[in-house]
Motif scaffolding. Structure first.
Motif, PDB file in Angstrom:
ATOM      1  N   VAL A 124       0.911  -1.367   0.190  1.00 38.06           N
ATOM      2  CA  VAL A 124      -0.008  -0.123   0.178  1.00 38.06           C
ATOM      3  C   VAL A 124       0.876   1.243  -0.140  1.00 38.06           C
ATOM      4  CG1 VAL A 124      -0.269   0.120   2.534  1.00 38.06           C
ATOM      5  CG2 VAL A 124      -1.993   1.132   1.017  1.00 38.06           C
ATOM      6  N   PHE A 125       2.077   1.104   0.766  1.00 37.19           N
ATOM      7  CA  PHE A 125       2.844   2.487   0.789  1.00 37.19           C
ATOM      8  C   PHE A 125       3.473   2.753  -0.604  1.00 37.19           C
ATOM      9  CE2 PHE A 125       3.522   2.352   5.673  1.00 37.19           C
ATOM     10  CZ  PHE A 125       2.083   2.594   5.871  1.00 37.19           C
ATOM     11  N   CYS A 126       3.953   1.559  -1.059  1.00 37.28           N
ATOM     12  CA  CYS A 126       4.539   2.016  -2.729  1.00 37.28           C
ATOM     13  C   CYS A 126       3.246   2.383  -3.732  1.00 37.28           C
ATOM     14  CB  CYS A 126       5.134   0.276  -3.165  1.00 37.28           C
ATOM     15  SG  CYS A 126       6.561  -0.122  -2.400  1.00 37.28           S
ATOM     16  N   GLY A 127       2.094   2.087  -3.332  1.00 43.30           N
ATOM     17  CA  GLY A 127       1.131   2.570  -4.152  1.00 43.30           C
ATOM     18  C   GLY A 127       0.856   3.761  -3.923  1.00 43.30           C
ATOM     19  N   ILE A 128       0.896   4.355  -2.574  1.00 42.84           N
ATOM     20  CA  ILE A 128       0.884   5.926  -2.480  1.00 42.84           C
ATOM     21  C   ILE A 128       2.065   6.509  -3.088  1.00 42.84           C
ATOM     22  CG2 ILE A 128       0.993   7.438  -0.349  1.00 42.84           C
ATOM     23  CD1 ILE A 128      -0.640   5.513   1.227  1.00 42.84           C
ATOM     24  N   VAL A 129       3.157   5.972  -2.848  1.00 43.00           N
ATOM     25  CA  VAL A 129       4.291   6.746  -3.500  1.00 43.00           C
ATOM     26  C   VAL A 129       4.171   6.750  -5.116  1.00 43.00           C
ATOM     27  CG1 VAL A 129       7.027   6.258  -4.149  1.00 43.00           C
ATOM     28  CG2 VAL A 129       6.085   6.164  -1.870  1.00 43.00           C
ATOM     29  N   ALA A 130       3.440   5.735  -5.676  1.00 43.84           N
ATOM     30  CA  ALA A 130       3.246   5.673  -7.022  1.00 43.84           C
ATOM     31  C   ALA A 130       2.031   6.669  -7.615  1.00 43.84           C
ATOM     32  CB  ALA A 130       2.903   4.387  -7.600  1.00 43.84           C
ATOM     33  N   GLY A 131       1.388   6.975  -6.564  1.00 44.69           N
ATOM     34  CA  GLY A 131      -0.012   7.615  -6.821  1.00 44.69           C
ATOM     35  C   GLY A 131      -0.938   6.755  -7.211  1.00 44.69           C
ATOM     36  N   SER A 132      -1.190   5.647  -7.059  1.00 46.54           N
ATOM     37  CA  SER A 132      -2.245   4.688  -7.537  1.00 46.54           C
ATOM     38  C   SER A 132      -3.050   4.614  -6.405  1.00 46.54           C
ATOM     39  CB  SER A 132      -1.617   3.474  -8.048  1.00 46.54           C
ATOM     40  OG  SER A 132      -0.865   2.874  -7.141  1.00 46.54           O
ATOM     41  N   VAL A 133      -2.789   4.774  -5.118  1.00 45.32           N
ATOM     42  CA  VAL A 133      -3.573   4.869  -3.750  1.00 45.32           C
ATOM     43  C   VAL A 133      -3.510   6.134  -3.358  1.00 45.32           C
ATOM     44  CG1 VAL A 133      -3.421   3.813  -1.533  1.00 45.32           C
ATOM     45  CG2 VAL A 133      -2.622   2.339  -3.200  1.00 45.32           C
ATOM     46  N   PRO A 134      -4.776   6.796  -2.899  1.00 46.82           N
ATOM     47  CA  PRO A 134      -4.813   8.079  -2.629  1.00 46.82           C
ATOM     48  C   PRO A 134      -4.396   8.292  -1.119  1.00 46.82           C
ATOM     49  CG  PRO A 134      -7.008   7.011  -2.635  1.00 46.82           C
ATOM     50  CD  PRO A 134      -6.155   5.948  -3.281  1.00 46.82           C
ATOM     51  N   VAL A 149       1.768  15.409   2.545  1.00 47.23           N
ATOM     52  CA  VAL A 149       2.202  16.601   2.945  1.00 47.23           C
ATOM     53  C   VAL A 149       3.533  16.802   2.397  1.00 47.23           C
ATOM     54  CG1 VAL A 149       3.549  17.434   5.152  1.00 47.23           C
ATOM     55  CG2 VAL A 149       1.547  16.124   5.310  1.00 47.23           C
ATOM     56  N   VAL A 150       4.427  15.803   1.968  1.00 44.62           N
ATOM     57  CA  VAL A 150       5.625  16.166   1.335  1.00 44.62           C
ATOM     58  C   VAL A 150       5.803  15.020   0.195  1.00 44.62           C
ATOM     59  CG1 VAL A 150       7.237  15.290   2.938  1.00 44.62           C
ATOM     60  CG2 VAL A 150       7.903  17.049   1.419  1.00 44.62           C
ATOM     61  N   ASP A 151       6.460  15.272  -0.938  1.00 42.51           N
ATOM     62  CA  ASP A 151       6.949  14.266  -1.749  1.00 42.51           C
ATOM     63  C   ASP A 151       8.329  14.696  -2.224  1.00 42.51           C
ATOM     64  OD1 ASP A 151       7.174  12.350  -3.628  1.00 42.51           O
ATOM     65  OD2 ASP A 151       5.372  12.663  -4.779  1.00 42.51           O
ATOM     66  N   SER A 152       9.292  14.124  -1.885  1.00 43.10           N
ATOM     67  CA  SER A 152      10.564  14.579  -2.115  1.00 43.10           C
ATOM     68  C   SER A 152      11.444  13.345  -2.549  1.00 43.10           C
ATOM     69  CB  SER A 152      11.401  15.482  -1.175  1.00 43.10           C
ATOM     70  OG  SER A 152      11.459  14.545   0.026  1.00 43.10           O
ATOM     71  N   PRO A 153      12.649  13.753  -3.137  1.00 49.57           N
ATOM     72  CA  PRO A 153      13.567  12.340  -3.290  1.00 49.57           C
ATOM     73  C   PRO A 153      13.739  11.617  -2.212  1.00 49.57           C
ATOM     74  CG  PRO A 153      14.417  14.523  -4.407  1.00 49.57           C
ATOM     75  CD  PRO A 153      13.270  14.836  -3.603  1.00 49.57           C
ATOM     76  N   GLU A 154      13.788  12.305  -0.999  1.00 52.67           N
ATOM     77  CA  GLU A 154      14.461  11.777   0.167  1.00 52.67           C
ATOM     78  C   GLU A 154      13.166  10.818   0.801  1.00 52.67           C
ATOM     79  OE1 GLU A 154      16.450  15.020  -0.622  1.00 52.67           O
ATOM     80  OE2 GLU A 154      14.177  15.108   0.133  1.00 52.67           O
ATOM     81  N   GLY A 155      11.998  10.892   0.325  1.00 55.54           N
ATOM     82  CA  GLY A 155      10.754  10.059   0.962  1.00 55.54           C
ATOM     83  C   GLY A 155       9.462  10.988   0.875  1.00 55.54           C
ATOM     84  N   MET A 156       8.554  10.224   1.308  1.00 55.41           N
ATOM     85  CA  MET A 156       7.228  10.961   1.101  1.00 55.41           C
ATOM     86  C   MET A 156       6.511  10.900   2.551  1.00 55.41           C
ATOM     87  SD  MET A 156       4.074   9.593  -0.844  1.00 55.41           S
ATOM     88  CE  MET A 156       4.528  10.103  -2.396  1.00 55.41           C
ATOM     89  N   ALA A 157       5.848  11.814   3.082  1.00 52.81           N
ATOM     90  CA  ALA A 157       4.971  11.973   4.040  1.00 52.81           C
ATOM     91  C   ALA A 157       3.684  12.052   3.792  1.00 52.81           C
ATOM     92  CB  ALA A 157       5.609  13.086   5.107  1.00 52.81           C
ATOM     93  N   PHE A 158       2.543  11.484   4.699  1.00 53.68           N
ATOM     94  CA  PHE A 158       1.133  11.499   4.432  1.00 53.68           C
ATOM     95  C   PHE A 158       0.715  11.191   5.748  1.00 53.68           C
ATOM     96  CE2 PHE A 158       3.053   7.631   3.127  1.00 53.68           C
ATOM     97  CZ  PHE A 158       2.234   6.507   3.713  1.00 53.68           C
ATOM     98  N   LEU A 159      -0.660  11.721   5.883  1.00 49.69           N
ATOM     99  CA  LEU A 159      -1.282  11.351   7.154  1.00 49.69           C
ATOM    100  C   LEU A 159      -1.739  10.009   7.225  1.00 49.69           C
ATOM    101  CD1 LEU A 159      -3.913  14.267   7.084  1.00 49.69           C
ATOM    102  CD2 LEU A 159      -1.823  14.241   8.385  1.00 49.69           C
ATOM    103  N   ASP A 160      -1.703   9.555   8.693  1.00 52.38           N
ATOM    104  CA  ASP A 160      -1.963   8.193   8.823  1.00 52.38           C
ATOM    105  C   ASP A 160      -3.593   8.121   8.794  1.00 52.38           C
ATOM    106  OD1 ASP A 160      -2.683   5.834  10.651  1.00 52.38           O
ATOM    107  OD2 ASP A 160      -0.718   5.746  11.082  1.00 52.38           O
ATOM    108  N   THR A 161      -4.057   7.169   8.355  1.00 52.31           N
ATOM    109  CA  THR A 161      -5.536   7.070   8.057  1.00 52.31           C
ATOM    110  C   THR A 161      -6.307   6.852   9.443  1.00 52.31           C
ATOM    111  OG1 THR A 161      -5.446   4.934   7.580  1.00 52.31           O
ATOM    112  CG2 THR A 161      -5.623   6.332   5.733  1.00 52.31           C
ATOM    113  N   ARG A 162      -5.366   6.258  10.354  1.00 56.05           N
ATOM    114  CA  ARG A 162      -6.039   5.909  12.083  1.00 56.05           C
ATOM    115  C   ARG A 162      -4.998   6.571  12.782  1.00 56.05           C
ATOM    116  NH1 ARG A 162      -6.151   0.712  13.323  1.00 56.05           N
ATOM    117  NH2 ARG A 162      -7.541   1.237  14.958  1.00 56.05           N
TER     118      ARG A 162
END
Length: 138
Positions: free
Chosen positions: A5-15, A19-32
């Motif tokens: 699921v996290f690879c899907g978020i990075v790829a943009g296929s999972v919503p 918060v940030v999408d950079s070469p070093e990594g990605m950050a997003f809100l935890d759904t729970r």
């Protein structure tokens, strides 16, 4: 990695509320989230645990985690943050991820018992993501 699921978020296929999408990594809100504004920080490439992250990538990844911890405090007027990684045990998604959880004095978090909450709406979730992202830009 297929099925991650996290690879899907990075790829943009999972919503996700990014918060940030950079070469070093990605950050997003935890759904729970433990508390609203709880972020997950992931490396862009699939690595299951911290030990699997190539040593050359560690400094940049943790610099991103550090920046996000400061942005959570500033963007949400939090008193501090709780930053944690689970390796295998209690790791709900087998993709390295670092929790950055906003904290306030008297918030009730004790030890490692993490009560979970939910966002009232996507708009509320987006507002938390936007506030942290704005603080990150400062």
């Amino acid at each position: 990695m297929a099925g991650c699921v996290f690879c899907g978020i990075v790829a943009g296929s999972v919503p996700a509320f990014r918060v940030v999408d950079s070469p070093e990594g990605m950050a997003f809100l935890d759904t729970r989230p433990v508390f609203k504004g709880h972020l997950l920080v992931v490396p862009r490439d699939h690595h299951e645990t911290l030990g699997d992250l190539p040593p050359a990538e560690v400094p940049a990844y943790f610099a991103l985690v550090q920046r996000l911890a400061l942005a959570v405090e500033a963007g949400l007027a939090a008193g501090g943050t709780f930053v944690a990684i689970n390796n295998r045990v209690s790791q709900s998604v087998p993709h390295l991820h670092t929790h950055v959880v906003p904290r306030t004095k008297g918030d009730g978090l004790r030890g490692f018992f993490w009560p979970r909450t939910r966002y009232v709406s996507d708009d509320e979730a987006r507002s938390y993501a936007d506030r942290i992202a704005a603080a990150l830009a400062d």
